[in-house]
Design a protein around this motif. Sequence first.
Motif, PDB file in Angstrom:
ATOM      1  N   ASP A   1      -1.177   1.205  12.197  1.00  0.00           N
ATOM      2  CA  ASP A   1      -0.981   2.127  13.321  1.00  0.00           C
ATOM      3  C   ASP A   1      -1.766   1.746  14.560  1.00  0.00           C
ATOM      4  OD1 ASP A   1       0.599   3.518  11.557  1.00  0.00           O
ATOM      5  OD2 ASP A   1      -0.944   5.005  11.066  1.00  0.00           O
ATOM      6  N   VAL A   2      -2.951   1.176  14.368  1.00  0.00           N
ATOM      7  CA  VAL A   2      -3.836   0.871  15.502  1.00  0.00           C
ATOM      8  C   VAL A   2      -3.799  -0.605  15.863  1.00  0.00           C
ATOM      9  CG1 VAL A   2      -6.207   0.963  16.353  1.00  0.00           C
ATOM     10  CG2 VAL A   2      -5.333   2.805  14.881  1.00  0.00           C
ATOM     11  N   GLU A   3      -3.816  -1.477  14.864  1.00  0.00           N
ATOM     12  CA  GLU A   3      -3.891  -2.919  15.126  1.00  0.00           C
ATOM     13  C   GLU A   3      -2.512  -3.569  15.193  1.00  0.00           C
ATOM     14  OE1 GLU A   3      -6.701  -4.115  15.886  1.00  0.00           O
ATOM     15  OE2 GLU A   3      -8.090  -2.595  15.124  1.00  0.00           O
ATOM     16  N   ASP A   4      -1.441  -2.828  14.891  1.00  0.00           N
ATOM     17  CA  ASP A   4      -0.067  -3.337  14.973  1.00  0.00           C
ATOM     18  C   ASP A   4       0.166  -4.507  14.025  1.00  0.00           C
ATOM     19  OD1 ASP A   4       2.441  -2.893  15.966  1.00  0.00           O
ATOM     20  OD2 ASP A   4       2.196  -4.160  17.731  1.00  0.00           O
ATOM     21  N   VAL A   5      -0.464  -4.473  12.859  1.00  0.00           N
ATOM     22  CA  VAL A   5      -0.267  -5.501  11.839  1.00  0.00           C
ATOM     23  C   VAL A   5       1.040  -5.228  11.111  1.00  0.00           C
ATOM     24  CG1 VAL A   5      -1.146  -6.402   9.643  1.00  0.00           C
ATOM     25  CG2 VAL A   5      -2.706  -6.011  11.558  1.00  0.00           C
ATOM     26  N   THR A   6       1.829  -6.289  10.873  1.00  0.00           N
ATOM     27  CA  THR A   6       3.116  -6.116  10.178  1.00  0.00           C
ATOM     28  C   THR A   6       3.209  -6.937   8.905  1.00  0.00           C
ATOM     29  OG1 THR A   6       4.040  -7.787  11.680  1.00  0.00           O
ATOM     30  CG2 THR A   6       4.420  -5.474  12.231  1.00  0.00           C
ATOM     31  N   LEU A   7       2.194  -7.755   8.611  1.00  0.00           N
ATOM     32  CA  LEU A   7       2.172  -8.531   7.373  1.00  0.00           C
ATOM     33  C   LEU A   7       0.822  -8.331   6.703  1.00  0.00           C
ATOM     34  CD1 LEU A   7       3.270 -10.673   5.389  1.00  0.00           C
ATOM     35  CD2 LEU A   7       2.328 -12.429   6.923  1.00  0.00           C
ATOM     36  N   PHE A   8       0.848  -7.904   5.442  1.00  0.00           N
ATOM     37  CA  PHE A   8      -0.385  -7.636   4.693  1.00  0.00           C
ATOM     38  C   PHE A   8      -0.428  -8.549   3.469  1.00  0.00           C
ATOM     39  CE2 PHE A   8       0.753  -3.877   7.011  1.00  0.00           C
ATOM     40  CZ  PHE A   8      -0.451  -3.392   7.508  1.00  0.00           C
ATOM     41  N   GLU A   9      -1.589  -9.129   3.218  1.00  0.00           N
ATOM     42  CA  GLU A   9      -1.755 -10.055   2.107  1.00  0.00           C
ATOM     43  C   GLU A   9      -2.995  -9.675   1.314  1.00  0.00           C
ATOM     44  OE1 GLU A   9      -0.355 -14.147   4.331  1.00  0.00           O
ATOM     45  OE2 GLU A   9      -2.273 -13.232   4.916  1.00  0.00           O
ATOM     46  N   LEU A  10      -2.980  -9.979   0.021  1.00  0.00           N
ATOM     47  CA  LEU A  10      -4.171  -9.791  -0.795  1.00  0.00           C
ATOM     48  C   LEU A  10      -3.998 -10.524  -2.108  1.00  0.00           C
ATOM     49  CD1 LEU A  10      -3.401  -7.623  -3.264  1.00  0.00           C
ATOM     50  CD2 LEU A  10      -3.663  -5.962  -1.426  1.00  0.00           C
ATOM     51  N   HIS A  11      -5.132 -10.742  -2.776  1.00  0.00           N
ATOM     52  CA  HIS A  11      -5.151 -11.198  -4.156  1.00  0.00           C
ATOM     53  C   HIS A  11      -5.730 -10.057  -4.975  1.00  0.00           C
ATOM     54  CE1 HIS A  11      -4.026 -15.368  -3.455  1.00  0.00           C
ATOM     55  NE2 HIS A  11      -4.833 -15.366  -2.410  1.00  0.00           N
ATOM     56  N   THR A  12      -5.159  -9.808  -6.126  1.00  0.00           N
ATOM     57  CA  THR A  12      -5.594  -8.665  -6.913  1.00  0.00           C
ATOM     58  C   THR A  12      -5.754  -9.025  -8.379  1.00  0.00           C
ATOM     59  OG1 THR A  12      -5.068  -6.381  -7.522  1.00  0.00           O
ATOM     60  CG2 THR A  12      -3.215  -7.897  -7.330  1.00  0.00           C
ATOM     61  N   SER A  13      -6.550  -8.224  -9.050  1.00  0.00           N
ATOM     62  CA  SER A  13      -6.665  -8.348 -10.496  1.00  0.00           C
ATOM     63  C   SER A  13      -5.510  -7.605 -11.156  1.00  0.00           C
ATOM     64  CB  SER A  13      -7.989  -7.758 -10.966  1.00  0.00           C
ATOM     65  OG  SER A  13      -8.032  -6.366 -10.689  1.00  0.00           O
ATOM     66  N   THR A  14      -5.297  -7.886 -12.440  1.00  0.00           N
ATOM     67  CA  THR A  14      -4.211  -7.225 -13.163  1.00  0.00           C
ATOM     68  C   THR A  14      -4.414  -5.716 -13.206  1.00  0.00           C
ATOM     69  OG1 THR A  14      -3.892  -9.190 -14.532  1.00  0.00           O
ATOM     70  CG2 THR A  14      -3.003  -7.110 -15.375  1.00  0.00           C
ATOM     71  N   GLU A  15      -5.675  -5.284 -13.402  1.00  0.00           N
ATOM     72  CA  GLU A  15      -5.936  -3.859 -13.529  1.00  0.00           C
ATOM     73  C   GLU A  15      -5.751  -3.104 -12.222  1.00  0.00           C
ATOM     74  OE1 GLU A  15     -10.786  -3.962 -12.837  1.00  0.00           O
ATOM     75  OE2 GLU A  15      -9.982  -3.491 -14.831  1.00  0.00           O
ATOM     76  N   ALA A  16      -5.935  -3.798 -11.096  1.00  0.00           N
ATOM     77  CA  ALA A  16      -5.800  -3.124  -9.804  1.00  0.00           C
ATOM     78  C   ALA A  16      -4.399  -3.210  -9.232  1.00  0.00           C
ATOM     79  CB  ALA A  16      -6.794  -3.714  -8.808  1.00  0.00           C
ATOM     80  N   ALA A  17      -3.556  -4.066  -9.802  1.00  0.00           N
ATOM     81  CA  ALA A  17      -2.219  -4.278  -9.246  1.00  0.00           C
ATOM     82  C   ALA A  17      -1.412  -2.994  -9.107  1.00  0.00           C
ATOM     83  CB  ALA A  17      -1.461  -5.305 -10.094  1.00  0.00           C
ATOM     84  N   PRO A  18      -1.441  -2.064 -10.083  1.00  0.00           N
ATOM     85  CA  PRO A  18      -0.640  -0.837  -9.910  1.00  0.00           C
ATOM     86  C   PRO A  18      -1.002  -0.054  -8.662  1.00  0.00           C
ATOM     87  CG  PRO A  18      -1.321  -1.081 -12.193  1.00  0.00           C
ATOM     88  CD  PRO A  18      -2.057  -2.129 -11.427  1.00  0.00           C
ATOM     89  N   LEU A  19      -2.279  -0.029  -8.298  1.00  0.00           N
ATOM     90  CA  LEU A  19      -2.673   0.687  -7.093  1.00  0.00           C
ATOM     91  C   LEU A  19      -2.012   0.088  -5.866  1.00  0.00           C
ATOM     92  CD1 LEU A  19      -4.455   2.696  -5.496  1.00  0.00           C
ATOM     93  CD2 LEU A  19      -6.244   0.934  -5.507  1.00  0.00           C
ATOM     94  N   TYR A  20      -2.012  -1.242  -5.760  1.00  0.00           N
ATOM     95  CA  TYR A  20      -1.452  -1.873  -4.572  1.00  0.00           C
ATOM     96  C   TYR A  20       0.065  -1.761  -4.543  1.00  0.00           C
ATOM     97  CZ  TYR A  20      -6.200  -3.509  -4.221  1.00  0.00           C
ATOM     98  OH  TYR A  20      -7.562  -3.545  -4.147  1.00  0.00           O
ATOM     99  N   ARG A  21       0.701  -1.722  -5.713  1.00  0.00           N
ATOM    100  CA  ARG A  21       2.148  -1.516  -5.727  1.00  0.00           C
ATOM    101  C   ARG A  21       2.491  -0.140  -5.162  1.00  0.00           C
ATOM    102  NH1 ARG A  21       1.783  -4.006 -11.065  1.00  0.00           N
ATOM    103  NH2 ARG A  21       2.475  -6.177 -10.880  1.00  0.00           N
ATOM    104  N   GLU A  22       1.632   0.850  -5.406  1.00  0.00           N
ATOM    105  CA  GLU A  22       1.867   2.178  -4.840  1.00  0.00           C
ATOM    106  C   GLU A  22       1.849   2.147  -3.316  1.00  0.00           C
ATOM    107  OE1 GLU A  22      -0.602   5.273  -6.331  1.00  0.00           O
ATOM    108  OE2 GLU A  22      -0.490   4.564  -8.404  1.00  0.00           O
ATOM    109  N   PHE A  23       1.088   1.202  -2.758  1.00  0.00           N
ATOM    110  CA  PHE A  23       1.014   1.075  -1.303  1.00  0.00           C
ATOM    111  C   PHE A  23       2.091   0.147  -0.742  1.00  0.00           C
ATOM    112  CE2 PHE A  23      -3.479   2.407  -2.025  1.00  0.00           C
ATOM    113  CZ  PHE A  23      -3.479   3.497  -1.183  1.00  0.00           C
ATOM    114  N   GLY A  24       3.003  -0.316  -1.614  1.00  0.00           N
ATOM    115  CA  GLY A  24       4.118  -1.120  -1.139  1.00  0.00           C
ATOM    116  C   GLY A  24       3.939  -2.612  -1.275  1.00  0.00           C
ATOM    117  N   PHE A  25       2.847  -3.073  -1.878  1.00  0.00           N
ATOM    118  CA  PHE A  25       2.668  -4.507  -2.093  1.00  0.00           C
ATOM    119  C   PHE A  25       3.568  -4.960  -3.241  1.00  0.00           C
ATOM    120  CE2 PHE A  25      -1.189  -3.487   0.186  1.00  0.00           C
ATOM    121  CZ  PHE A  25      -1.450  -4.617   0.940  1.00  0.00           C
TER     122      PHE A  25
END
Length: 346
Positions: free
Chosen positions: A133-157
């Motif tokens: 909303d503020v920085e106008d970013v349109t591409l998001f990247e990350l590396h995640t662990s298996t246990e944290a992956a469900p959280l990021y999928r909830e955010f659309g990753f």
Amino acid sequence: MNADTAPTAAAEPRDAAGRPPVRAATPADAEAFTRMRSEHVLSAPFTEDWVRQCTDELAPRLTPQGDARAFVVDAADGTMAACALGLIHPVLAAPAYPRGRAARVQLVATHPDHRRRGYARAVVSALLDHLADVEDVTLFELHTSTEAAPLYREFGFSGSPALMRMTRHRQRAGGVPGAQPDSTWVPPQQYADALPRAAAYVCLYVTDEDDRPLQLHSVYSPGHPWHMIGGAMDLGERPWDAVVRECREETGMIAAGPARLLATVFGLPPEQRPYSTLQLIFDGGRLTAEQIRGITLNPREHDEARVLPLAEWEALMPARDFVRLRAVEEARRTGVAAYVDTWGNA
């Protein structure tokens, strides 16, 4: 990255909507971010040298002009309970990310004492909302662990098992023939060892009401028989604090200030010592005759306090001592601070 993926209990404090209170990080949070990363994310914790280096590098990046954006949940005791940090960088635009601005979610961490309370979800949500909303970013990247992956999928990753992460680190000298050493940073102790050494002293210039300098007669230094109130600074001591201490120890008086610097005096190392000398000389004001009579000397250091016109001191002290005294007297009289760099060379 770790995440408290299954919150099970409410945690105080909460906002009106029942969410953990999240705040934007500032440069002052850089060390806490570094230690969270070191202690709760990396496989091997940082040394203190690396903590300092990473803290110094991150702090300016957390300013509005920097490329780092981060959010924090504070614990009740003021420590960092959870944090999320993203780094913004430009990319070539594409239909899926037309702004050409990307952000890598570099760090998400929750202290073990505060996990399973929804803190990771709160800081990641705040970070992603701000970046979009503020920085106008349109591409998001990350590396995640298996246990944290469900959280990021909830955010659309989303991710693909076909993607392969590869890394390449710069080879340092000795690893590849002809490689050049990385000279951008050296361990603090190595850097400190390369710096010039200087013994730091403070002095207090005091006169009577007729502006005649007061000097103390030394019982231990025949090379400097008469000198101003003062002495060497202790480790970790501020210059004016050293002045107050030396004045009390040598005369029984309390230097009230304000701290007004009259002169800086520098001397190259003498043959018998490895250090240069650096003296800061402050204005101690004018004393009444009664105050001068009330001076209580430490007999282990001085046996006389004497007041004389400036010119009469020249015959009683080495030339370099008189050069210093004359420069200090002129600095007080003119209001222009003096600089003397011939101490030990006269």
